[in-house]
Design an enzyme around this catalytic site. Structure first.
Site, PDB file in Angstrom:
ATOM      1  CG  HIS A 157      -1.514   1.348   1.515  1.00 45.13           C
ATOM      2  ND1 HIS A 157      -2.471   1.940   0.714  1.00 45.13           N
ATOM      3  CD2 HIS A 157      -1.243   2.249   2.498  1.00 45.13           C
ATOM      4  CE1 HIS A 157      -2.771   3.123   1.211  1.00 45.13           C
ATOM      5  NE2 HIS A 157      -2.029   3.352   2.290  1.00 45.13           N
TER       6      HIS A 157
ATOM      7  CG  ASP B 287       8.024  17.395 -26.430  1.00 45.85           C
ATOM      8  OD1 ASP B 287       8.169  17.042 -25.242  1.00 45.85           O
ATOM      9  OD2 ASP B 287       7.423  16.697 -27.259  1.00 45.85           O
TER      10      ASP B 287
ATOM     11  CD1 TRP C 287       6.796   3.222   4.575  1.00 47.88           C
ATOM     12  CD2 TRP C 287       7.957   4.220   2.950  1.00 47.88           C
ATOM     13  NE1 TRP C 287       7.100   4.494   4.997  1.00 47.88           N
ATOM     14  CE2 TRP C 287       7.803   5.128   4.015  1.00 47.88           C
ATOM     15  CE3 TRP C 287       8.647   4.635   1.807  1.00 47.88           C
ATOM     16  CZ2 TRP C 287       8.330   6.427   3.976  1.00 47.88           C
ATOM     17  CZ3 TRP C 287       9.161   5.934   1.768  1.00 47.88           C
ATOM     18  CH2 TRP C 287       9.005   6.808   2.849  1.00 47.88           C
TER      19      TRP C 287
ATOM     20  CB  SER D  38      11.538   5.579 -14.222  1.00 43.75           C
ATOM     21  OG  SER D  38      10.470   6.469 -14.362  1.00 43.75           O
ATOM     22  CB  SER D  39      12.427   9.084 -10.521  1.00 45.49           C
ATOM     23  OG  SER D  39      11.223   8.439 -10.256  1.00 45.49           O
TER      24      SER D  39
ATOM     25  CG  HIS E 227      12.777  14.461   5.538  1.00 42.77           C
ATOM     26  ND1 HIS E 227      11.690  14.329   6.364  1.00 42.77           N
ATOM     27  CD2 HIS E 227      12.733  15.727   5.068  1.00 42.77           C
ATOM     28  CE1 HIS E 227      11.032  15.471   6.405  1.00 42.77           C
ATOM     29  NE2 HIS E 227      11.646  16.339   5.630  1.00 42.77           N
TER      30      HIS E 227
ATOM     31  CD  GLU F   7      10.027   9.789  -2.627  1.00 38.12           C
ATOM     32  OE1 GLU F   7      11.012  10.078  -3.330  1.00 38.12           O
ATOM     33  OE2 GLU F   7       8.917   9.506  -3.101  1.00 38.12           O
TER      34      GLU F   7
ATOM     35  CE1 TYR G 167       8.881  19.370   3.317  1.00 34.11           C
ATOM     36  CE2 TYR G 167      10.666  17.953   4.035  1.00 34.11           C
ATOM     37  CZ  TYR G 167       9.633  18.815   4.332  1.00 34.11           C
ATOM     38  OH  TYR G 167       9.342  19.109   5.624  1.00 34.11           O
TER      39      TYR G 167
ATOM     40  CB  SER H 149       1.616  28.282  -5.657  1.00 29.69           C
ATOM     41  OG  SER H 149       2.083  27.790  -4.432  1.00 29.69           O
TER      42      SER H 149
ATOM     43  CG  HIS I 221      12.852  13.975  11.369  1.00 34.98           C
ATOM     44  ND1 HIS I 221      12.685  15.182  10.748  1.00 34.98           N
ATOM     45  CD2 HIS I 221      12.329  13.063  10.521  1.00 34.98           C
ATOM     46  CE1 HIS I 221      12.083  14.989   9.582  1.00 34.98           C
ATOM     47  NE2 HIS I 221      11.855  13.721   9.428  1.00 34.98           N
ATOM     48  CG  HIS I 222      12.298   9.572   9.405  1.00 36.79           C
ATOM     49  ND1 HIS I 222      10.957   9.412   9.193  1.00 36.79           N
ATOM     50  CD2 HIS I 222      12.656  10.660   8.683  1.00 36.79           C
ATOM     51  CE1 HIS I 222      10.514  10.348   8.370  1.00 36.79           C
ATOM     52  NE2 HIS I 222      11.536  11.119   8.045  1.00 36.79           N
TER      53      HIS I 222
ATOM     54  CB  THR J  60       6.507  24.321   6.040  1.00 42.24           C
ATOM     55  OG1 THR J  60       7.693  23.554   5.789  1.00 42.24           O
ATOM     56  CG2 THR J  60       5.309  23.534   5.590  1.00 42.24           C
TER      57      THR J  60
ATOM     58  CE  LYS K  26       6.824  26.658  -0.838  1.00 40.86           C
ATOM     59  NZ  LYS K  26       6.515  26.215  -2.175  1.00 40.86           N
TER      60      LYS K  26
ATOM     61  NE  ARG L 249       4.289   3.046  11.018  1.00 37.18           N
ATOM     62  CZ  ARG L 249       5.179   3.788  10.355  1.00 37.18           C
ATOM     63  NH1 ARG L 249       6.151   4.422  10.994  1.00 37.18           N
ATOM     64  NH2 ARG L 249       5.095   3.934   9.042  1.00 37.18           N
TER      65      ARG L 249
END
Ligand code: HEM
Ligand code: CU
Length: 616
Positions: free
Chosen positions: A78, A107, A142, A172-173, A256, A258, A260, A271, A305-306, A331, A334, A453
């Protein structure tokens, strides 16, 4: 125009304009964007189905509906599906379709590479999901922590599918990110300086840089993981003097940034939406841009922080706590800018606007719980509880998904020439907004109450059943909202109201051309004098300094000389060979050479194929 492309396509690749073959060989950024979007929504449905199964299992204490092993596969797949196969590619759909239009380009810089990115994404996604039929899907969460991923604890191929699937998706990315960096830096219309770029294009640029710097870190980790499992190289083995925590550092140093990568596209979309329907320019354009850039930089400085509970030592705890709290500053900037944009505007509550407002509201909640677990002592209580499930869902669902749906309602008319129904759209929004809060709100409570969890069941005496039942009801409300969206989507594609070129009285270049845009986008490349070129052209009375823009209207004469790149089937061949090689590695490394040969032949064909019109 059809002739300009058709005439130059070689006999191999007759450039038909419709049919499956035209989609397989397309190198048009708009079509590739649609492919990304449709594939991403499909995986969103699959990931959503997995979530419903998880919620069904947890709706009842001591439930035996889903076996523990399958439950582990479901929550792992998931998360992987939603993050890598739904949200990221949905962002990529908009990068593809919208960014070239916003910068006044015909293009992306490398159209065939762009096609390769899409096909690698598709085959990587299929590879990852094929694990369900070949012996079981990844079931290690994950973030796939060592030691759980060691061969002795995960003896099946599930972890190899994870590593190899993610490697293919990473290529790919990475290719896409480089393509967009080069496109944005090199292909802007004359006059569009960096500080005149639309905010969505800016955020695409920031996300592309994040991908370029973050993905190689994950790649290194995944290769180590494979070599550890397959060749016994002891990267993460404590017995051999190495450290399993190395994986956590590598993963979150990627992981992390990621998050963002997942949120900045939505921030860019919001925006665009807020000013359009407030009928005001974005408040503090440059501040919003710099805040996005700052978030990008700071995103690399907070990963531990993880890991607050692994024993980092007090200095590291203090440093990472401080850096994490600091990232809330740009953050927050914004958020204040978005609110100030609304302030005093003549607000139109369209569906896209509702999603953008929903984004702001829900993202604030997710950001606040993030700041809560930025404090190590607080996080020690929260980590691995449902509280840490609530936080990512407020930022990822409340944030990314809401923002991306806002983007769908906003740009669907540009993509298809038709409007999505506002009635169905508002129903979709309210069901999703309510369902999302009913599902993830109670997770804060049950988490603070100590529910871990990733457990597949719990004892009735814990008193968690009621809140879990509410969450499950919420999940089905979300599912209903998605059904409403699909009905709206299919009805509107077929018989939606014609949109016209500029249904929202837009401010940026994509609204200056036809809906859907012609293959070459702009008959004449526009000349830009501000960061809201189309608005200034339509409302010269509001600006004194900017001369009017020539925003590429129809111009028969100009079309004759536009040459578009040839379609090509080599990207899909290369992507197929690459993914096949990755998949076969799991069976037998020698067999993988079959895929490798296909891939190399594909590259060979690609290199000798003329990319554009040949001159005779
Ligand atoms: C104000 C900004 C934010 C702060 C201060 C923040 C802080 C944190 C912290 C400290 C954790 C670790 C919690 C733990 O494991 O105990 C965390 C987890 C997480 N955050 Fe955030 N966060 C913020 C924004 C975001 C955004 C924007 C996203 C994604 C769009 C995000 C996605 C996640 C995810 C997915 C996790 C959980 C990872 C996992 O354990 O599976 N966060 N956040
Ligand atoms: Cu983080």
């Amino acid at each position: 125009m059809a002739t300009a492309v058709g005439a130059f396509g070689g006999a191999d690749h007759a450039a038909s304009k419709s049919g499956v073959w035209s989609w397989i060989t397309t190198v048009d950024h708009k079509r590739i964007g649609i492919l990304y979007g449709v594939t991403a929504v499909t995986f969103f449905l699959i990931g959503g189905f997995e979530a419903l199964l998880i919620r069904l299992q947890l709706a009842e204490a001591e439930s035996t509906l889903i076996a523990a092993g399958l439950f582990n596969q479901l929550f792992t797949m998931h998360a992987l599906t939603m993050i890598f196969l739904a949200i990221m590619p949905l962002g990529a759909a908009f990068f593809n379709f919208i960014v070239p239009l916003q910068i006044g380009a015909r293009d992306v810089a490398f159209p065939r590479l762009n096609a390769l990115s899409y096909w690698l994404f598709l085959f990587g996604a299929l590879l990852l999901n094929s694990s369900f039929i070949f012996g079981g899907a990844p079931d290690v969460g994950w973030f796939a922590y060592a030691n759980l991923t060691a061969l002795e604890y995960s003896p099946s191929s599930a972890v190899d599918f994870f590593a190899l699937g993610m490697l293919v998706l990473g290529v790919s990315s990475l290719a896409a990110a480089l393509n967009f960096i080069i496109t944005i830096l090199n292909m802007r219309a004359p006059g569009m300086t960096l500080m005149r770029m639309p905010v969505f294009t800016w955020m695409t640029l920031v996300v592309s840089f994040l991908l370029v710097f973050a993905l190689p870190i994950l790649t290194v980790g995944l290769v180590q993981l494979l070599f550890w499992r397959e060749f016994g190289m002891p990267f993460f083995s404590a017995e051999a003097g190495a450290d399993p925590l190395l994986w956590q550092h590598i993963f979150w140093l990627f992981g992390h940034p990621e998050v963002y990568i997942l949120i900045l596209p939505a921030m860019g979309i919001v925006s665009e939406i807020l000013p359009t329907y407030s009928r005001k320019p974005l408040f503090g354009y440059s501040t919003v841009v710099f805040a996005g850039v700052a978030i990008g930089f700071m995103g690399f400085a907070v990963w531990a922080h993880h890991m607050f509970t692994v024993g980092l030592g007090s200095i590291a705890l203090a440093a990472f706590s401080a850096s994490t709290m600091l990232i809330a500053v740009p953050t927050g900037i914004k958020i204040f800018n978005w609110i100030a944009t609304l302030w005093g505007g003549s607000i139109q509550f369209t569906t896209a606007m509702l999603f953008a407002l929903g984004f702001v509201a829900l993202f604030v909640i997710g950001g606040l719980s993030g700041v809560m677990h930025a404090s190590p002592p607080v996080d020690t209580q929260q980590q691995d509880t449902y509280f840490v499930v609530a936080h990512p869902h407020y930022v990822l669902f409340g944030g990314s998904i809401m923002g991306l749906f806002g983007g769908i309602y906003y740009w669907f008319p540009k993509m298809t020439g038709r409007l999505l129904s506002e009635g169905w759209g508002k129903l979709h929004f309210w069901l999703m907004f309510i369902g999302m809060n009913v599902t993830f709100g109670p997770m804060h409570l049950v988490g603070i109450d100590g529910m871990p969890r990733r457990i597949n069941t719990y004892d009735e005496s814990m008193g968690w059943e009621l809140l879990n039942q509410i969450e499950t009801v919420g999940a089905f409300i979300i599912a209903l909202s998605v059904v409403v969206f699909l009905v709206n989507f299919f009805k509107s594609v077929k018989s939606g109201e014609p949109a016209g070129d500029d249904p929202w009285d837009g401010r940026t270049l994509e609204w200056s051309i036809a809906s859907p845009p012609p293959e070459y986008n702009f008959a004449r490349i526009p000349v830009v004098h501000s960061n809201e070129p189309l608005w200034d052209q339509k409302h010269p009375e509001l600006k004194h300094d900017a001369p009017p823009v020539i925003a590429g209207g129809a111009d028969e004469g100009a079309e004759e000389s536009i040459h578009m790149p040839n379609p090509s089937y080599w990207p899909i061949v290369v992507a197929f060979g690459t993914a096949l090689a990755a998949g076969l590695v799991i069976v037998n490394p020698w067999l993988a050479s079959i895929g490798a040969v296909i891939g190399v032949l594909g590259i060979y064909g690609w290199v000798f194929e003329p990319a554009g019109p040949e001159h005779h």
